[in-house]
Design a protein around this motif. Sequence first.
Motif, PDB file in Angstrom:
ATOM      1  N   ALA A  26       0.833  -1.206   0.000  1.00  0.00           N
ATOM      2  CA  ALA A  26       0.000   0.000   0.000  1.00  0.00           C
ATOM      3  C   ALA A  26       0.863   1.250   0.000  1.00  0.00           C
ATOM      4  CB  ALA A  26      -0.931  -0.011   1.210  1.00  0.00           C
ATOM      5  N   ALA A  27       1.923   1.238   0.804  1.00  0.00           N
ATOM      6  CA  ALA A  27       2.827   2.388   0.848  1.00  0.00           C
ATOM      7  C   ALA A  27       3.521   2.598  -0.490  1.00  0.00           C
ATOM      8  CB  ALA A  27       3.870   2.183   1.953  1.00  0.00           C
ATOM      9  N   ALA A  28       3.924   1.509  -1.136  1.00  0.00           N
ATOM     10  CA  ALA A  28       4.593   1.619  -2.435  1.00  0.00           C
ATOM     11  C   ALA A  28       3.699   2.321  -3.449  1.00  0.00           C
ATOM     12  CB  ALA A  28       4.978   0.235  -2.942  1.00  0.00           C
ATOM     13  N   ALA A  29       2.426   1.992  -3.449  1.00  0.00           N
ATOM     14  CA  ALA A  29       1.497   2.613  -4.401  1.00  0.00           C
ATOM     15  C   ALA A  29       1.223   4.070  -4.040  1.00  0.00           C
ATOM     16  CB  ALA A  29       0.197   1.825  -4.435  1.00  0.00           C
ATOM     17  N   LEU A  30       0.970   4.338  -2.775  1.00  0.00           N
ATOM     18  CA  LEU A  30       0.546   5.685  -2.373  1.00  0.00           C
ATOM     19  C   LEU A  30       1.709   6.665  -2.279  1.00  0.00           C
ATOM     20  CD1 LEU A  30      -2.107   4.703   0.311  1.00  0.00           C
ATOM     21  CD2 LEU A  30      -2.526   5.641  -1.965  1.00  0.00           C
ATOM     22  N   PHE A  31       2.906   6.195  -1.951  1.00  0.00           N
ATOM     23  CA  PHE A  31       4.050   7.103  -1.915  1.00  0.00           C
ATOM     24  C   PHE A  31       4.443   7.551  -3.323  1.00  0.00           C
ATOM     25  CE2 PHE A  31       5.847   5.412   2.386  1.00  0.00           C
ATOM     26  CZ  PHE A  31       4.884   6.146   3.054  1.00  0.00           C
ATOM     27  N   VAL A  32       4.078   6.745  -4.335  1.00  0.00           N
ATOM     28  CA  VAL A  32       4.295   7.151  -5.721  1.00  0.00           C
ATOM     29  C   VAL A  32       3.224   8.142  -6.145  1.00  0.00           C
ATOM     30  CG1 VAL A  32       4.290   6.345  -8.129  1.00  0.00           C
ATOM     31  CG2 VAL A  32       5.553   5.068  -6.375  1.00  0.00           C
ATOM     32  N   SER A  33       1.981   7.838  -5.858  1.00  0.00           N
ATOM     33  CA  SER A  33       0.851   8.727  -6.170  1.00  0.00           C
ATOM     34  C   SER A  33      -0.240   8.538  -5.125  1.00  0.00           C
ATOM     35  CB  SER A  33       0.294   8.420  -7.563  1.00  0.00           C
ATOM     36  OG  SER A  33      -0.794   9.271  -7.872  1.00  0.00           O
ATOM     37  N   THR A  42      -2.915   6.923   7.881  1.00  0.00           N
ATOM     38  CA  THR A  42      -4.294   6.439   7.875  1.00  0.00           C
ATOM     39  C   THR A  42      -4.704   5.959   6.480  1.00  0.00           C
ATOM     40  OG1 THR A  42      -4.985   8.743   7.601  1.00  0.00           O
ATOM     41  CG2 THR A  42      -5.106   7.816   9.832  1.00  0.00           C
ATOM     42  N   ALA A  43      -4.222   6.639   5.449  1.00  0.00           N
ATOM     43  CA  ALA A  43      -4.547   6.231   4.075  1.00  0.00           C
ATOM     44  C   ALA A  43      -3.871   4.901   3.745  1.00  0.00           C
ATOM     45  CB  ALA A  43      -4.097   7.308   3.083  1.00  0.00           C
ATOM     46  N   ILE A  44      -2.659   4.715   4.230  1.00  0.00           N
ATOM     47  CA  ILE A  44      -1.956   3.453   3.996  1.00  0.00           C
ATOM     48  C   ILE A  44      -2.667   2.318   4.726  1.00  0.00           C
ATOM     49  CG2 ILE A  44       0.200   2.212   4.444  1.00  0.00           C
ATOM     50  CD1 ILE A  44       1.616   4.935   3.982  1.00  0.00           C
ATOM     51  N   ALA A  45      -3.089   2.569   5.951  1.00  0.00           N
ATOM     52  CA  ALA A  45      -3.822   1.549   6.712  1.00  0.00           C
ATOM     53  C   ALA A  45      -5.090   1.146   5.985  1.00  0.00           C
ATOM     54  CB  ALA A  45      -4.143   2.065   8.112  1.00  0.00           C
ATOM     55  N   ALA A  46      -5.820   2.138   5.479  1.00  0.00           N
ATOM     56  CA  ALA A  46      -7.069   1.841   4.771  1.00  0.00           C
ATOM     57  C   ALA A  46      -6.799   1.029   3.512  1.00  0.00           C
ATOM     58  CB  ALA A  46      -7.789   3.139   4.424  1.00  0.00           C
ATOM     59  N   ALA A  47      -5.770   1.404   2.756  1.00  0.00           N
ATOM     60  CA  ALA A  47      -5.450   0.683   1.521  1.00  0.00           C
ATOM     61  C   ALA A  47      -4.981  -0.737   1.805  1.00  0.00           C
ATOM     62  CB  ALA A  47      -4.384   1.441   0.736  1.00  0.00           C
ATOM     63  N   ALA A  48      -4.308  -0.927   2.939  1.00  0.00           N
ATOM     64  CA  ALA A  48      -3.810  -2.249   3.303  1.00  0.00           C
ATOM     65  C   ALA A  48      -4.874  -3.104   3.978  1.00  0.00           C
ATOM     66  CB  ALA A  48      -2.606  -2.118   4.229  1.00  0.00           C
TER      67      ALA A  48
END
Length: 213
Positions: A26-33, A42-48
């Motif tokens: 999740a972090a790999a995807a969101l840290f890129v965009s 919190t966004a990473i937790a939700a995505a994971a």
Amino acid sequence: MAVKRRYESQYRQEQARQTRRAILDAAAALFVSPGYAATPLTAIAAAAGVAIQTVYKTFGTKQALLSALVDVTVAGDDEPVALAERQFVADIQALPDARAKLGRYARHLAETHARLAQVMLAVATAATADPDAAAIWQKNSDERRAGMTMFAAELTRTGELRPEHTIDTAVDVLWLAMDVRNYDWLVRQRGWPAERFERWYVDTVAAALFIPR
């Protein structure tokens, strides 16, 4: 009872690994965009699909999560094996001449950049404005230079380096040539196949470092 406890322990360990992997993905995807600065935990937790407390328990801080993501992406797995002990290093050491060593490293480099380019470019972008990201970019840069120092020593032992080069200047060339931004420009933006990138790496470094044959 001992067998049951062992099974339960193995099950919990596997669950923890899967949770850690989900958070890293999740972090790999969101840290890129949308990017490192724009992504709260919190966004990473939700995505994971995990609770925010799980993210804190697993990684502690956002900076620690980014650092772990870089380390895992560089290595290609989450196993506790130092990069110097990886198989590609043994392969390089077993080869007889400098150009062959470059060729084996070029294959490793292309494979590594294919999985880490987006993440590292995101870190580089974030590093211009975020001190945590800048610290991780510098840590990775220092680790890359340390790795190229080992590689330069390996190449020096072949006796094929130009006499005007020192270990330090050989490291400079190797460190520049392996920069992810070269791969990004040539492969991701210009559309070169990986094999052509590998040939470019070998030809460029060999021309800069080795005595002409």
